[in-house]
Design an enzyme around this catalytic site. Structure first.
Site, PDB file in Angstrom:
ATOM      1  N   LYS A  48       0.832  -1.209   0.000  1.00  0.00           N
ATOM      2  CA  LYS A  48       0.000   0.000   0.000  1.00  0.00           C
ATOM      3  C   LYS A  48       0.865   1.257   0.000  1.00  0.00           C
ATOM      4  O   LYS A  48       0.491   2.282  -0.565  1.00  0.00           O
ATOM      5  CB  LYS A  48      -0.944   0.010   1.216  1.00  0.00           C
ATOM      6  CG  LYS A  48      -2.311  -0.514   0.907  1.00  0.00           C
ATOM      7  CD  LYS A  48      -2.423  -2.011   0.897  1.00  0.00           C
ATOM      8  CE  LYS A  48      -2.282  -2.698  -0.412  1.00  0.00           C
ATOM      9  NZ  LYS A  48      -2.334  -4.159  -0.331  1.00  0.00           N
ATOM     10  N   GLY A 266      -0.221 -17.798  -6.049  1.00  0.00           N
ATOM     11  CA  GLY A 266      -0.885 -18.299  -4.862  1.00  0.00           C
ATOM     12  C   GLY A 266       0.077 -18.472  -3.695  1.00  0.00           C
ATOM     13  O   GLY A 266       1.286 -18.327  -3.843  1.00  0.00           O
ATOM     14  N   ARG A 267      -0.506 -18.748  -2.536  1.00  0.00           N
ATOM     15  CA  ARG A 267       0.304 -18.930  -1.330  1.00  0.00           C
ATOM     16  C   ARG A 267      -0.065 -20.260  -0.681  1.00  0.00           C
ATOM     17  O   ARG A 267      -1.165 -20.768  -0.867  1.00  0.00           O
ATOM     18  CB  ARG A 267       0.059 -17.770  -0.342  1.00  0.00           C
ATOM     19  CG  ARG A 267       0.484 -16.423  -0.904  1.00  0.00           C
ATOM     20  CD  ARG A 267       0.318 -15.306   0.111  1.00  0.00           C
ATOM     21  NE  ARG A 267       1.175 -15.447   1.263  1.00  0.00           N
ATOM     22  CZ  ARG A 267       2.449 -15.031   1.308  1.00  0.00           C
ATOM     23  NH1 ARG A 267       3.007 -14.455   0.268  1.00  0.00           N
ATOM     24  NH2 ARG A 267       3.174 -15.195   2.406  1.00  0.00           N
ATOM     25  N   ASP A 306      -3.645 -17.416   7.898  1.00  0.00           N
ATOM     26  CA  ASP A 306      -3.389 -18.117   6.641  1.00  0.00           C
ATOM     27  C   ASP A 306      -3.105 -19.612   6.811  1.00  0.00           C
ATOM     28  O   ASP A 306      -3.334 -20.394   5.890  1.00  0.00           O
ATOM     29  CB  ASP A 306      -2.183 -17.498   5.915  1.00  0.00           C
ATOM     30  CG  ASP A 306      -2.499 -16.144   5.313  1.00  0.00           C
ATOM     31  OD1 ASP A 306      -3.584 -15.606   5.598  1.00  0.00           O
ATOM     32  OD2 ASP A 306      -1.644 -15.615   4.573  1.00  0.00           O
ATOM     33  N   ALA A 314      -5.368 -10.747   5.967  1.00  0.00           N
ATOM     34  CA  ALA A 314      -4.955 -10.347   7.311  1.00  0.00           C
ATOM     35  C   ALA A 314      -6.162 -10.149   8.230  1.00  0.00           C
ATOM     36  O   ALA A 314      -6.161 -10.589   9.383  1.00  0.00           O
ATOM     37  CB  ALA A 314      -4.134  -9.067   7.233  1.00  0.00           C
ATOM     38  N   HIS A 439     -24.037  12.875   1.948  1.00  0.00           N
ATOM     39  CA  HIS A 439     -24.016  13.370   0.562  1.00  0.00           C
ATOM     40  C   HIS A 439     -23.107  14.582   0.466  1.00  0.00           C
ATOM     41  O   HIS A 439     -23.159  15.439   1.343  1.00  0.00           O
ATOM     42  CB  HIS A 439     -25.430  13.763   0.125  1.00  0.00           C
ATOM     43  CG  HIS A 439     -25.467  14.370  -1.249  1.00  0.00           C
ATOM     44  ND1 HIS A 439     -25.381  13.595  -2.383  1.00  0.00           N
ATOM     45  CD2 HIS A 439     -25.528  15.659  -1.651  1.00  0.00           C
ATOM     46  CE1 HIS A 439     -25.404  14.394  -3.443  1.00  0.00           C
ATOM     47  NE2 HIS A 439     -25.498  15.651  -3.025  1.00  0.00           N
TER      48      HIS A 439
HETATM   49  P1  NAI Z   1      -4.128 -15.777  -6.248  1.00  0.00           P
HETATM   50  O1  NAI Z   1      -4.618 -17.125  -5.916  1.00  0.00           O
HETATM   51  O2  NAI Z   1      -4.941 -14.585  -5.944  1.00  0.00           O
HETATM   52  O3  NAI Z   1      -3.777 -15.698  -7.824  1.00  0.00           O
HETATM   53  C1  NAI Z   1      -2.892 -16.589  -8.460  1.00  0.00           C
HETATM   54  C2  NAI Z   1      -3.205 -16.638  -9.938  1.00  0.00           C
HETATM   55  O4  NAI Z   1      -2.169 -17.366 -10.604  1.00  0.00           O
HETATM   56  C3  NAI Z   1      -4.519 -17.330 -10.254  1.00  0.00           C
HETATM   57  O5  NAI Z   1      -5.316 -16.460 -11.018  1.00  0.00           O
HETATM   58  C4  NAI Z   1      -4.077 -18.579 -11.043  1.00  0.00           C
HETATM   59  O6  NAI Z   1      -4.998 -18.931 -12.056  1.00  0.00           O
HETATM   60  C5  NAI Z   1      -2.739 -18.142 -11.646  1.00  0.00           C
HETATM   61  N1  NAI Z   1      -1.808 -19.248 -11.955  1.00  0.00           N
HETATM   62  C6  NAI Z   1      -1.504 -20.331 -11.180  1.00  0.00           C
HETATM   63  N2  NAI Z   1      -0.576 -21.110 -11.800  1.00  0.00           N
HETATM   64  C7  NAI Z   1      -0.284 -20.515 -12.974  1.00  0.00           C
HETATM   65  C8  NAI Z   1       0.608 -20.837 -14.064  1.00  0.00           C
HETATM   66  N3  NAI Z   1       1.396 -21.930 -14.057  1.00  0.00           N
HETATM   67  N4  NAI Z   1       0.641 -19.999 -15.131  1.00  0.00           N
HETATM   68  C9  NAI Z   1      -0.144 -18.888 -15.161  1.00  0.00           C
HETATM   69  N5  NAI Z   1      -0.981 -18.542 -14.170  1.00  0.00           N
HETATM   70  C10 NAI Z   1      -1.057 -19.334 -13.092  1.00  0.00           C
HETATM   71  O7  NAI Z   1      -2.683 -15.678  -5.558  1.00  0.00           O
HETATM   72  P2  NAI Z   1      -1.743 -14.436  -5.258  1.00  0.00           P
HETATM   73  O8  NAI Z   1      -2.054 -13.297  -6.144  1.00  0.00           O
HETATM   74  O9  NAI Z   1      -0.374 -14.996  -5.270  1.00  0.00           O
HETATM   75  O10 NAI Z   1      -2.186 -14.018  -3.790  1.00  0.00           O
HETATM   76  C11 NAI Z   1      -2.017 -14.930  -2.716  1.00  0.00           C
HETATM   77  C12 NAI Z   1      -2.859 -14.612  -1.514  1.00  0.00           C
HETATM   78  O11 NAI Z   1      -2.514 -13.388  -0.934  1.00  0.00           O
HETATM   79  C13 NAI Z   1      -4.338 -14.590  -1.829  1.00  0.00           C
HETATM   80  O12 NAI Z   1      -4.986 -15.414  -0.917  1.00  0.00           O
HETATM   81  C14 NAI Z   1      -4.726 -13.162  -1.610  1.00  0.00           C
HETATM   82  O13 NAI Z   1      -6.032 -13.071  -1.086  1.00  0.00           O
HETATM   83  C15 NAI Z   1      -3.676 -12.641  -0.631  1.00  0.00           C
HETATM   84  N6  NAI Z   1      -3.434 -11.208  -0.876  1.00  0.00           N
HETATM   85  C16 NAI Z   1      -4.409 -10.301  -0.608  1.00  0.00           C
HETATM   86  C17 NAI Z   1      -4.240  -8.972  -0.894  1.00  0.00           C
HETATM   87  C18 NAI Z   1      -5.342  -8.009  -0.619  1.00  0.00           C
HETATM   88  O14 NAI Z   1      -6.236  -8.335   0.139  1.00  0.00           O
HETATM   89  N7  NAI Z   1      -5.344  -6.827  -1.191  1.00  0.00           N
HETATM   90  C19 NAI Z   1      -3.014  -8.479  -1.500  1.00  0.00           C
HETATM   91  C20 NAI Z   1      -2.082  -9.507  -1.779  1.00  0.00           C
HETATM   92  C21 NAI Z   1      -2.297 -10.819  -1.457  1.00  0.00           C
END
Ligand code: NAI
Length: 455
Positions: A48, A266-267, A306, A314, A439
């Protein structure tokens, strides 16, 4: 002997420790890396901070649309990273001070579960054994590093980065490939594109932003295409070379050259090497199985954040930690996963809570979906030249209750909690109509959309 031992000092762990100590529990917290966990040190807060600098820079670049001129605006990535470090230091210091003030004992070590003794649950750290009546596991998650050929090598050489390295990286690449168009990939792509890096997002699905409402994710994608980000959808990354990423699209192998790669696919829960097997704690796909009271399969052992792999956010962790502590204190408590808001801090922001049209359809719910342009909000129009924001409501047809809100447009991140309350309290459309919204604000868009619903 402690009443509660907590493994992990991220949002779930440190918040639970504070609540426990406030309520008189003798609490011990282990944190092997840094208090505040991923969120404060290498996740939410650093991101952020970077994105806010990018937003100011974007405003400067587009200021003429608002009758203001900032010719020659520049952004200094190194200064942005310096500021990020200052912000993190201040917040991490705040967590440490708060834990100290409340009397939580903090040990800066990674601890391992040893087993049960007659006295309680034993953990070991730095050659010492500690025993507690209750154990709360909040060890968090880390970036998934699947066995894609070349991926591990790229992380070793520095060509590849996870969000951890990305957020401290002081050298801007010329061309960045982001693998994964989920939340992390999009937020990082947003920063990089604002500071002038050529960004290509490779996403396996044929849409970005995972479970986000499709109309909203496609609006977000259009915004970023306009800003210059390239999206290659339906692209499954198959290997990483020394200066390129190879992917399969429509059965053909293709390649994109770059000088850095961000791996954001992903994580996964941190359950390795923490001694779960010594108590026989049940896991499923690598995450600790928990109930809505945050109980694990073993009495007096709880898990929050997590590490249970439920909703890796979080604020979910904060609430789960609190639920665990309340139950330990004998105050019955349960978490409701249906009203947890989520935000993507892109520019424009995306926020959602509850059902989307797609999730409602998948569950066979009988719903009405109502979409409205944000142009119905005077403040939105005044502040967003050319903005294409929308709000979408999902309402249960029979009970006339609000089930979901998804939105794209700035301030969505600050508005969505109001929608979460409406959903948590199962408010009916008629009740929401009687609420008074300030408003002119962007949140009025929810009232406007509610007013347009016809049963
Ligand atoms: P994510 O699960 O959101 O997205 C991963 C993406 O990678 C998916 O769309 C998937 O289809 C794609 N993918 C997987 N394997 C692949 C491949 N071999 N080739 C191409 N694409 C592929 O995971 P992300 O973005 O790493 O986030 C992880 C976690 O962190 C999530 O649970 C998220 O909610 C959390 N997070 C939350 C934030 C927020 O609330 N603003 C900010 C950052 C993370």
């Amino acid at each position: 002997m402690y009443d509660l031992i907590i493994l992990g000092g991220g949002p779930a762990g440190y918040n639970a420790a504070e609540r426990a100590a406030e309520n008189g529990l003798k609490t011990l917290l282990f944190e092997g890396r840094a208090l505040g966990g991923v969120c404060l040190n290498e996740g939410c807060i650093p991101t952020k901070t970077l994105l806010y600098s990018a937003k100011i820079y974007d405003y400067a670049k587009h200021s003429k649309e608002y009758g203001v001129s900032f010719d020659g605006a520049t952004i200094d990535h190194n200064a942005v990273i310096d500021r990020k470090e200052k912000v993190v230091k201040m917040l991490v210091g705040g967590v440490g001070a708060s834990l100290k003030k409340l009397g939580v004992e903090v040990v800066s070590e990674f601890a391992k579960i040893k087993g049960k003794s007659s006295a309680g649950i034993a953990v070991e750290a730095g050659g010492k054994e500690y025993v507690g009546t209750h154990l709360l596991i909040c060890t968090g998650s880390e970036a998934s590093v699947p066995p894609i050929p070349g991926l591990r090598e790229s992380l070793k050489s520095g060509f590849g980065m996870t969000s951890r390295e990305f957020l401290s990286n002081r050298q801007l690449p010329k061309e960045l490939v982001v693998i994964g168009g989920g939340v992390i990939g999009l937020e990082m792509a947003s920063y990089m594109c604002s500071v002038g890096v050529k960004v290509t997002v490779l996403e396996m699905m044929d849409y970005i932003a995972g479970p986000t409402d499709r109309e909203i994710s496609s609006t977000l994608q259009k915004n970023y295409i306009k800003k210059g980000v390239s999206f290659i959808l339906g692209a499954k990354v198959t290997s990483i070379g020394s200066d390129c990423v190879n992917y399969e699209l429509n059965g053909k192998t293709q390649s994109v050259k770059c000088d850095k790669v961000l791996i954001s696919i992903g994580r996964r829960a941190n359950t390795k090497d923490i001694g779960l097997e010594n108590l026989g704690i049940l896991t499923e796909r690598g995450a600790i199985v928990t109930t809505d009271e945050m109980k694990t399969s073993v009495p007096n052992v709880w898990a929050a954040g997590d590490v249970n792999g439920k909703i890796m956010l979080a604020h979910t962790g904060y609430r789960e930690g609190e639920v665990a502590v309340n139950n330990i204190l004998g105050k019955s408590d349960r978490i409701n996963y249906n009203s947890i808001p989520s935000v993507i801090y892109t520019n424009p922001e995306v926020a959602a809570v509850g059902e989307t049209s797609e999730s409602a359809k998948a569950k066979n719910l009988d719903v009405i979906s109502q979409t409205l342009t944000m142009k119905y909000s005077g403040r939105y129009v005044a502040e967003n030249e050319g903005g294409d924001g929308i709000v979408k409501l999902v309402v249960d047809r029979k009970h006339q209750t609000l089930l979901g809100v998804s939105m794209i447009g700035n301030y969505s991140s600050e508005i969505i909690y109001g929608a979460a309350i409406m959903i948590e309290k199962a408010m009916r459309v008629e009740q929401i109509k009687k609420l008074v919204f300030p408003h002119p604000t962007v949140c009025e868009i929810i009232r406007e959309a509610i007013n347009q619903i016809e049963f």
